[in-house]
Design a protein around this motif. Structure first.
Motif, PDB file in Angstrom:
ATOM      1  N   ALA A  47       0.881  -1.292   0.026  1.00  0.00           N
ATOM      2  CA  ALA A  47       0.062  -0.039  -0.043  1.00  0.00           C
ATOM      3  C   ALA A  47       0.762   1.038  -0.051  1.00  0.00           C
ATOM      4  N   ALA A  48       1.947   1.202   0.753  1.00  0.00           N
ATOM      5  CA  ALA A  48       2.961   2.468   0.909  1.00  0.00           C
ATOM      6  C   ALA A  48       3.686   2.498  -0.599  1.00  0.00           C
ATOM      7  N   ALA A  49       4.092   1.706  -1.061  1.00  0.00           N
ATOM      8  CA  ALA A  49       4.980   1.879  -2.227  1.00  0.00           C
ATOM      9  C   ALA A  49       4.074   2.018  -3.498  1.00  0.00           C
ATOM     10  N   VAL A  50       2.842   1.861  -3.414  1.00  0.00           N
ATOM     11  CA  VAL A  50       1.915   2.353  -4.545  1.00  0.00           C
ATOM     12  C   VAL A  50       1.437   3.636  -4.445  1.00  0.00           C
ATOM     13  N   ASP A  51       1.522   4.028  -3.290  1.00  0.00           N
ATOM     14  CA  ASP A  51       0.773   5.293  -2.936  1.00  0.00           C
ATOM     15  C   ASP A  51       2.167   6.530  -2.759  1.00  0.00           C
ATOM     16  N   ALA A  52       2.563   6.677  -3.795  1.00  0.00           N
ATOM     17  CA  ALA A  52       3.804   7.369  -4.101  1.00  0.00           C
ATOM     18  C   ALA A  52       3.525   9.278  -3.459  1.00  0.00           C
ATOM     19  N   ASP A  53       2.226   9.450  -3.517  1.00  0.00           N
ATOM     20  CA  ASP A  53       1.930  10.892  -3.397  1.00  0.00           C
ATOM     21  C   ASP A  53       2.018  10.964  -1.679  1.00  0.00           C
ATOM     22  N   THR A  54       1.472   9.877  -0.907  1.00  0.00           N
ATOM     23  CA  THR A  54       1.737   9.988   0.500  1.00  0.00           C
ATOM     24  C   THR A  54       2.940   9.621   1.128  1.00  0.00           C
ATOM     25  N   PHE A  55       3.661   8.781   0.257  1.00  0.00           N
ATOM     26  CA  PHE A  55       4.814   8.158   0.608  1.00  0.00           C
ATOM     27  C   PHE A  55       5.951   8.525  -0.215  1.00  0.00           C
ATOM     28  N   SER A  56       6.571   9.739  -0.061  1.00  0.00           N
ATOM     29  CA  SER A  56       7.501  10.376  -0.938  1.00  0.00           C
ATOM     30  C   SER A  56       8.834   9.871  -0.929  1.00  0.00           C
ATOM     31  N   SER A  57       9.561   9.886  -2.053  1.00  0.00           N
ATOM     32  CA  SER A  57      10.872   9.114  -2.197  1.00  0.00           C
ATOM     33  C   SER A  57      12.138  10.286  -1.956  1.00  0.00           C
ATOM     34  N   ALA A  58      11.413  11.496  -1.643  1.00  0.00           N
ATOM     35  CA  ALA A  58      12.270  12.568  -1.325  1.00  0.00           C
ATOM     36  C   ALA A  58      12.761  12.476  -0.088  1.00  0.00           C
ATOM     37  N   VAL A  59      13.628  11.547   0.360  1.00  0.00           N
ATOM     38  CA  VAL A  59      14.185  11.234   1.592  1.00  0.00           C
ATOM     39  C   VAL A  59      15.570  11.611   1.871  1.00  0.00           C
ATOM     40  N   SER A  60      16.539  11.608   0.882  1.00  0.00           N
ATOM     41  CA  SER A  60      17.928  12.172   1.045  1.00  0.00           C
ATOM     42  C   SER A  60      18.157  13.380   0.862  1.00  0.00           C
ATOM     43  N   ALA A  61      19.316  13.932   1.689  1.00  0.00           N
ATOM     44  CA  ALA A  61      19.622  15.277   1.091  1.00  0.00           C
ATOM     45  C   ALA A  61      20.364  15.160   0.024  1.00  0.00           C
ATOM     46  N   HIS A  62      20.948  14.277  -0.466  1.00  0.00           N
ATOM     47  CA  HIS A  62      21.586  14.039  -1.866  1.00  0.00           C
ATOM     48  C   HIS A  62      20.656  13.893  -3.122  1.00  0.00           C
ATOM     49  N   LEU A  63      21.065  14.343  -4.166  1.00  0.00           N
ATOM     50  CA  LEU A  63      20.427  14.151  -5.378  1.00  0.00           C
ATOM     51  C   LEU A  63      20.378  12.417  -5.715  1.00  0.00           C
ATOM     52  N   GLN A  64      19.344  11.902  -5.894  1.00  0.00           N
ATOM     53  CA  GLN A  64      19.405  10.418  -6.276  1.00  0.00           C
ATOM     54  C   GLN A  64      18.411  10.381  -7.462  1.00  0.00           C
ATOM     55  N   VAL A  65      19.042  10.129  -8.767  1.00  0.00           N
ATOM     56  CA  VAL A  65      18.305   9.893  -9.889  1.00  0.00           C
ATOM     57  C   VAL A  65      18.393   8.393 -10.246  1.00  0.00           C
ATOM     58  N   PRO A  66      16.956   7.732 -10.387  1.00  0.00           N
ATOM     59  CA  PRO A  66      15.653   8.244 -10.049  1.00  0.00           C
ATOM     60  C   PRO A  66      15.099   7.980  -8.803  1.00  0.00           C
ATOM     61  N   VAL A 324      10.524  -8.710  -4.371  1.00  0.00           N
ATOM     62  CA  VAL A 324      12.082  -8.824  -4.211  1.00  0.00           C
ATOM     63  C   VAL A 324      12.531  -7.491  -5.139  1.00  0.00           C
ATOM     64  N   TYR A 325      11.753  -7.200  -6.059  1.00  0.00           N
ATOM     65  CA  TYR A 325      12.232  -6.180  -6.981  1.00  0.00           C
ATOM     66  C   TYR A 325      11.302  -4.874  -6.677  1.00  0.00           C
ATOM     67  N   GLY A 326      10.764  -4.959  -5.576  1.00  0.00           N
ATOM     68  CA  GLY A 326       9.634  -3.811  -5.087  1.00  0.00           C
ATOM     69  C   GLY A 326       8.193  -3.932  -5.923  1.00  0.00           C
ATOM     70  N   ILE A 327       7.889  -2.619  -5.769  1.00  0.00           N
ATOM     71  CA  ILE A 327       6.208  -2.539  -6.554  1.00  0.00           C
ATOM     72  C   ILE A 327       6.006  -0.930  -6.600  1.00  0.00           C
ATOM     73  N   GLY A 328       5.321  -0.799  -7.597  1.00  0.00           N
ATOM     74  CA  GLY A 328       4.712   0.679  -7.721  1.00  0.00           C
ATOM     75  C   GLY A 328       5.730   1.404  -8.499  1.00  0.00           C
ATOM     76  N   PRO A 329       5.430   2.724  -8.669  1.00  0.00           N
ATOM     77  CA  PRO A 329       6.451   3.570  -9.521  1.00  0.00           C
ATOM     78  C   PRO A 329       7.909   3.410  -9.499  1.00  0.00           C
ATOM     79  N   HIS A 330       8.255   3.160  -8.188  1.00  0.00           N
ATOM     80  CA  HIS A 330       9.719   2.770  -8.213  1.00  0.00           C
ATOM     81  C   HIS A 330      10.339   1.447  -8.326  1.00  0.00           C
ATOM     82  N   VAL A 331       9.632   0.585  -8.624  1.00  0.00           N
ATOM     83  CA  VAL A 331       9.992  -0.956  -9.009  1.00  0.00           C
ATOM     84  C   VAL A 331      11.187  -0.849  -9.701  1.00  0.00           C
ATOM     85  N   CYS A 332      11.904  -1.867  -9.420  1.00  0.00           N
ATOM     86  CA  CYS A 332      13.408  -1.985  -9.930  1.00  0.00           C
ATOM     87  C   CYS A 332      13.471  -1.992 -11.370  1.00  0.00           C
TER      88      CYS A 332
END
Ligand code: HEM
Length: 394
Positions: A47-66, A324-332
């Motif tokens: 549920a968290a992995a597919v809800d990228a609006d609520t669970f943002s990936s902007a966690v690190s202070a460093h630029l991480q693409v993607p 194993v490879y995740g799910i949602g917009p950040h899937v591996c």
């Protein structure tokens, strides 16, 4: 299910698979000693992995693409970068990876104890990844040294040490980019040069973005592949029946499914972080806005509510829920490459060898924050001589 969340849990020194197996039935969400909320159940992680609006990936202070991007910016980056993992891009590397695996295995003597993580997995990962990106082979010792330093820094939990090691890696990447720039049109025709000329949303990547992409394609991945090889070898050494099935004439698809399932049972790619963009309730736990949340893939992949007995090997039955490879917009995005590398490493091993456990030295599990094994001592026996010992193995 209990209503409360245990605070201040500290997995230091623990095998994370065993630890989360203990916690998950009673505590679907735990708080670790850094105040992060750790999601242990499959349903909550999905549920968290597919809800990228609520669970943002902007966690690190460093630029991480993607990895660290959200929304439209993330989609644009993935649109460009996912092309590097398309079948027609990967296909030419199949014989290259096979040659690397054969060469590596040819140097592993029959009947001698080797560590599948460092002496097979890490070596294979560095050589395969360098070949894929067109990096010079003279960099390989440096990359191997870096992997060991990165592993030690991660284990130490010392942020200044991990930052120093990350900077060291960026230096390696810059040393690859610099000569290509000065070569102009004479730069080698490979994926690194292609990336340097590629565009996201109509504009070329900045140097910082390039370094970030290449760091994500190598830095994290080299360690993951090595750990995955360790898990696969450890599992097959302990399950000669499955090894025999895969070693005879399993198709690529069967082998891929078996690899995914072994990695589900023992997922060495432990977790990824998110930051909440609003207050949210997960199960019975209220999580405030701005909190760091961990999606614990290793735990979710062993949730009895989904998989029943998590150790039951059922590649087909469990495939749809495998994380194993995740799910949602950040899937591996690297899944096809990782799967191809792992398949080739196993095919080439099982074609001529039997993987057997070292008699006097049990495999040593890694402890938090690392998953999988620290060391997997195995003996590779030539199949011809191995056949004679099969009675003992089977
Ligand atoms: C060895 C096995 C591998 C495993 C188990 C693995 C696992 C994962 C998982 C679980 C995610 C999701 C992260 C999240 O949701 O935050 C992910 C993302 C990612 N993986 Fe992999 N991966 C592997 C290999 C690779 C390889 C070979 C590459 C590239 C060369 C790669 C590149 C990436 C990138 C760039 C992301 C971030 C995607 C995004 O944020 O949109 N991975 N991986």
């Amino acid at each position: 299910m209990t209503e409360h969340t245990p605070d201040d849990l500290d997995p230091t020194g623990r095998d994370l698979r065993e630890y989360t197996d203990e916690l998950r039935p009673a505590y679907p969400v735990v708080r670790n000693s850094q105040g992060q909320y750790v999601l242990l159940r499959h349903a909550d992680v999905v549920a968290a992995a597919v809800d990228a609006d609520t669970f943002s990936s902007a966690v690190s202070a460093h630029l991480q693409v993607p990895n660290g991007l959200d929304g439209a910016e993330h989609r644009a980056a993935r649109k460009t970068l996912d092309r590097y993992f398309e079948p027609e891009v990967l296909a030419p590397f199949e014989p290259v990876f096979r040659d690397i695996a054969r060469d590596l295995l040819g140097r592993v003597p029959n009947g001698v104890v080797v560590d599948a993580v460092r002496e097979i997995g890490a070596q294979f990962a560095v050589r395969a990844q360098s070949a894929w990106l067109g990096w010079p082979s003279k960099l390989e010792p440096q990359l191997l040294q870096w992997m060991a330093a990165n592993h030690a820094a991660t284990r130490s939990g010392d942020r200044s040490r991990t930052a120093a090691v990350a900077e060291e890696f960026d230096e390696i990447i810059r040393s690859v980019l610099k000569p290509r720039r000065s070569m102009g049109d004479r730069a080698p025709n490979d994926l690194t040069t292609r990336l340097m000329h590629d565009k996201v949303d109509g504009r070329p990547l900045t140097d910082t973005e390039l370094v970030s992409v290449l760091r994500n394609w190598t830095g994290g991945d080299l360690g993951s592949i090595a750990l995955c090889v360790g898990v696969l070898f450890a599992y097959l050494a302990e399950h000669p029946d499955i090894q025999q099935r895969l070693g005879s004439d399993a198709s690529d698809a069967e082998l891929d499914a078996a690899i995914d399932e072994i990695l589900r049972i023992d997922d060495p790619f432990v977790s990824n972080r998110r930051r909440t963009t609003r207050p949210v309730r997960v199960g019975h736990t209220d999580i405030p806005q701005g909190a760091v949340v961990k999606l614990h893939w290793t735990s979710a992949n062993r949730d009895a509510d989904v998989f029943g007995d998590p150790d039951r090997f059922d590649p087909q039955g469990n495939a749809a829920d495998n994380l194993v490879y995740g799910i949602g917009p950040h899937v591996c995005p690297g899944r096809p490459l990782a799967t191809m590398e792992l398949r080739i490493a196993l095919q080439e091993t099982l074609a001529t060898r039997l993987i057997t456990p070292a008699v006097d030295e049990p495999a040593k599990r890694a402890v938090a924050p690392i998953g999988g094994f620290h060391r997997v001592p195995v003996v590779l026996r030539d199949r011809s001589s191995g056949e004679r010992t099969r009675g003992r193995l089977d």
